[in-house]
Design a protein around this motif. Structure first.
Motif, PDB file in Angstrom:
ATOM      1  N   ARG A  35       0.806  -1.213   0.000  1.00  0.00           N
ATOM      2  CA  ARG A  35       0.000   0.000   0.000  1.00  0.00           C
ATOM      3  C   ARG A  35       0.843   1.269   0.000  1.00  0.00           C
ATOM      4  NH1 ARG A  35      -5.150   0.785   0.772  1.00  0.00           N
ATOM      5  NH2 ARG A  35      -5.471  -1.359   1.457  1.00  0.00           N
ATOM      6  N   MET A  36       1.968   1.260   0.714  1.00  0.00           N
ATOM      7  CA  MET A  36       2.745   2.473   0.846  1.00  0.00           C
ATOM      8  C   MET A  36       3.785   2.659  -0.266  1.00  0.00           C
ATOM      9  SD  MET A  36       1.258   3.760   3.348  1.00  0.00           S
ATOM     10  CE  MET A  36       2.317   5.193   3.533  1.00  0.00           C
ATOM     11  N   LYS A  37       3.932   1.698  -1.143  1.00  0.00           N
ATOM     12  CA  LYS A  37       4.927   1.834  -2.203  1.00  0.00           C
ATOM     13  C   LYS A  37       4.460   2.857  -3.238  1.00  0.00           C
ATOM     14  CE  LYS A  37       7.799  -1.397  -0.811  1.00  0.00           C
ATOM     15  NZ  LYS A  37       9.181  -1.091  -0.398  1.00  0.00           N
ATOM     16  N   ARG A  38       5.361   3.743  -3.615  1.00  0.00           N
ATOM     17  CA  ARG A  38       5.026   4.801  -4.563  1.00  0.00           C
ATOM     18  C   ARG A  38       5.716   4.546  -5.905  1.00  0.00           C
ATOM     19  NH1 ARG A  38       6.764   9.545  -3.756  1.00  0.00           N
ATOM     20  NH2 ARG A  38       8.493   8.968  -2.395  1.00  0.00           N
ATOM     21  N   ILE A  39       4.946   4.679  -6.966  1.00  0.00           N
ATOM     22  CA  ILE A  39       5.449   4.418  -8.313  1.00  0.00           C
ATOM     23  C   ILE A  39       5.217   5.643  -9.180  1.00  0.00           C
ATOM     24  CG2 ILE A  39       5.132   3.007 -10.394  1.00  0.00           C
ATOM     25  CD1 ILE A  39       4.348   0.711  -8.530  1.00  0.00           C
ATOM     26  N   SER A  79      10.595  14.237  -5.500  1.00  0.00           N
ATOM     27  CA  SER A  79       9.953  13.242  -4.645  1.00  0.00           C
ATOM     28  C   SER A  79      10.256  11.846  -5.183  1.00  0.00           C
ATOM     29  CB  SER A  79       8.445  13.484  -4.600  1.00  0.00           C
ATOM     30  OG  SER A  79       7.803  12.552  -3.754  1.00  0.00           O
ATOM     31  N   PRO A  80      11.429  11.280  -4.842  1.00  0.00           N
ATOM     32  CA  PRO A  80      11.822   9.974  -5.388  1.00  0.00           C
ATOM     33  C   PRO A  80      10.814   8.878  -5.033  1.00  0.00           C
ATOM     34  CG  PRO A  80      13.697  11.067  -4.362  1.00  0.00           C
ATOM     35  CD  PRO A  80      12.485  11.853  -3.993  1.00  0.00           C
ATOM     36  N   PRO A  81      10.373   8.113  -6.014  1.00  0.00           N
ATOM     37  CA  PRO A  81       9.429   7.018  -5.766  1.00  0.00           C
ATOM     38  C   PRO A  81      10.178   5.755  -5.339  1.00  0.00           C
ATOM     39  CG  PRO A  81       9.877   7.160  -8.092  1.00  0.00           C
ATOM     40  CD  PRO A  81      10.688   8.261  -7.447  1.00  0.00           C
ATOM     41  N   ARG A 110      20.001   3.596  -6.783  1.00  0.00           N
ATOM     42  CA  ARG A 110      19.486   2.260  -6.486  1.00  0.00           C
ATOM     43  C   ARG A 110      17.990   2.145  -6.794  1.00  0.00           C
ATOM     44  NH1 ARG A 110      22.879   2.780  -1.942  1.00  0.00           N
ATOM     45  NH2 ARG A 110      21.165   2.995  -0.482  1.00  0.00           N
ATOM     46  N   LEU A 111      17.431   3.176  -7.412  1.00  0.00           N
ATOM     47  CA  LEU A 111      16.014   3.157  -7.770  1.00  0.00           C
ATOM     48  C   LEU A 111      15.735   2.103  -8.837  1.00  0.00           C
ATOM     49  CD1 LEU A 111      13.170   4.550  -7.693  1.00  0.00           C
ATOM     50  CD2 LEU A 111      14.008   6.010  -9.557  1.00  0.00           C
TER      51      LEU A 111
END
Length: 266
Positions: A35-39, A79-81, A110-111
């Motif tokens: 749920r908290m992962k941002r893409i 705002s790095p995802p 490392r993204l």
């Protein structure tokens, strides 16, 4: 039913979200542990952006979109995802240029990057991997396949639960606790998959591994990349940790067999 246009499927129509067209019904969706992962998706086709947003949101991901490369890169830096979905062909700034910018930025290198491309030729996919992408999917794609690849990349990006030992070989130091590598005391920027491949080989020195063995160990059983991808990653690693990439001290090729990390020259 979609109608071919001059023998080719209308791509925009193929990507319009529809509850009856390859989306996941509530009964098919797994527990939402992400749920908290941002893409962030950087893609100029708004239909594709909405399709991706719809399906990933249903899986519990937070999805933001940008429609050109310059806006996407600015958003990425502000705002790095947790993961980047990146089209190869973009207005204002190409996906390859964005890959280069991300991989040379110490705060972003490392993204995980999943490349979206309409190009089906292997050469184009290899170029994307060489520029820093971790995986690729060719349009038109199945939302189910895309979701599977996103989850696989996010799993690989997770730090290890235990704290394996730091490896010091010659001028090279590899710290798995922090995913940091240094050569002669200077930091070396590696993506997560580059680090995982390097650590796997260095922690098992002087042993030859085939491409398939490395794919199983580093990419896992849910991999989608081909054995050729291992060659690309080894070449990227050599350029970063070897004084002379054409004559490597450590990352050696065993012709007809695979690769090994040699310590005898250290």
């Amino acid at each position: 039913m979609l109608k071919p246009v001059h023998g080719i499927l209308n791509q925009k129509a193929a990507y319009r979200p529809s509850p009856r067209c390859d989306t996941l019904s509530p009964s098919q969706r797994p527990v939402r542990s992400n749920r908290m992962k941002r893409i962030l998706i950087i893609e100029d086709d708004r239909d594709i952006v909405e399709l991706v947003r719809y399906n990933l949101a249903n899986e519990g991901f937070q999805v933001n979109g940008a429609n050109d490369g310059a806006t996407g890169l600015s958003t990425l830096k502000k705002s790095p995802p947790d993961l980047l979905l990146l089209d190869l062909m973009l207005p204002k700034l190409s996906g390859l240029d964005i890959c280069r910018e991300v991989r040379k930025d110490e705060s972003l290198n490392r993204l995980p990057i999943l490349m979206l491309t309409a190009r089906g030729d292997e050469a184009d996919r290899v170029v994307g991997l060489e520029m820093g992408a971790d995986d690729y999917v060719t349009k038109p794609f199945s939302p189910r396949e895309l979701i599977a690849r996103v989850k696989a990349l996010l799993r690989r990006a997770e730090p290890p639960v235990d704290s394996p030992r730091t490896i010091d070989i010659g001028k090279l130091s590899i710290d798995p606790a922090s995913y940091r590598v240094s050569y002669s005391g200077k930091p070396v920027s590696l993506s997560t998959l580059e680090f995982r491949l390097l650590y796997y080989l260095a922690s098992r020195p002087n042993r030859v591994f085939t491409r398939d063995q490395l794919l199983d160990a580093v990419w896992g059983t849910d991999r989608f990349v081909t054995p050729r991808s291992v060659d690309v990653y080894v070449r990227r690693l050599r350029e970063k940790i070897e004084p002379d990439p054409e004559n490597p001290l450590h990352l050696k090729t065993v012709r007809g067999a695979g690769y090994l990390f040699e310590t005898r020259a250290a």
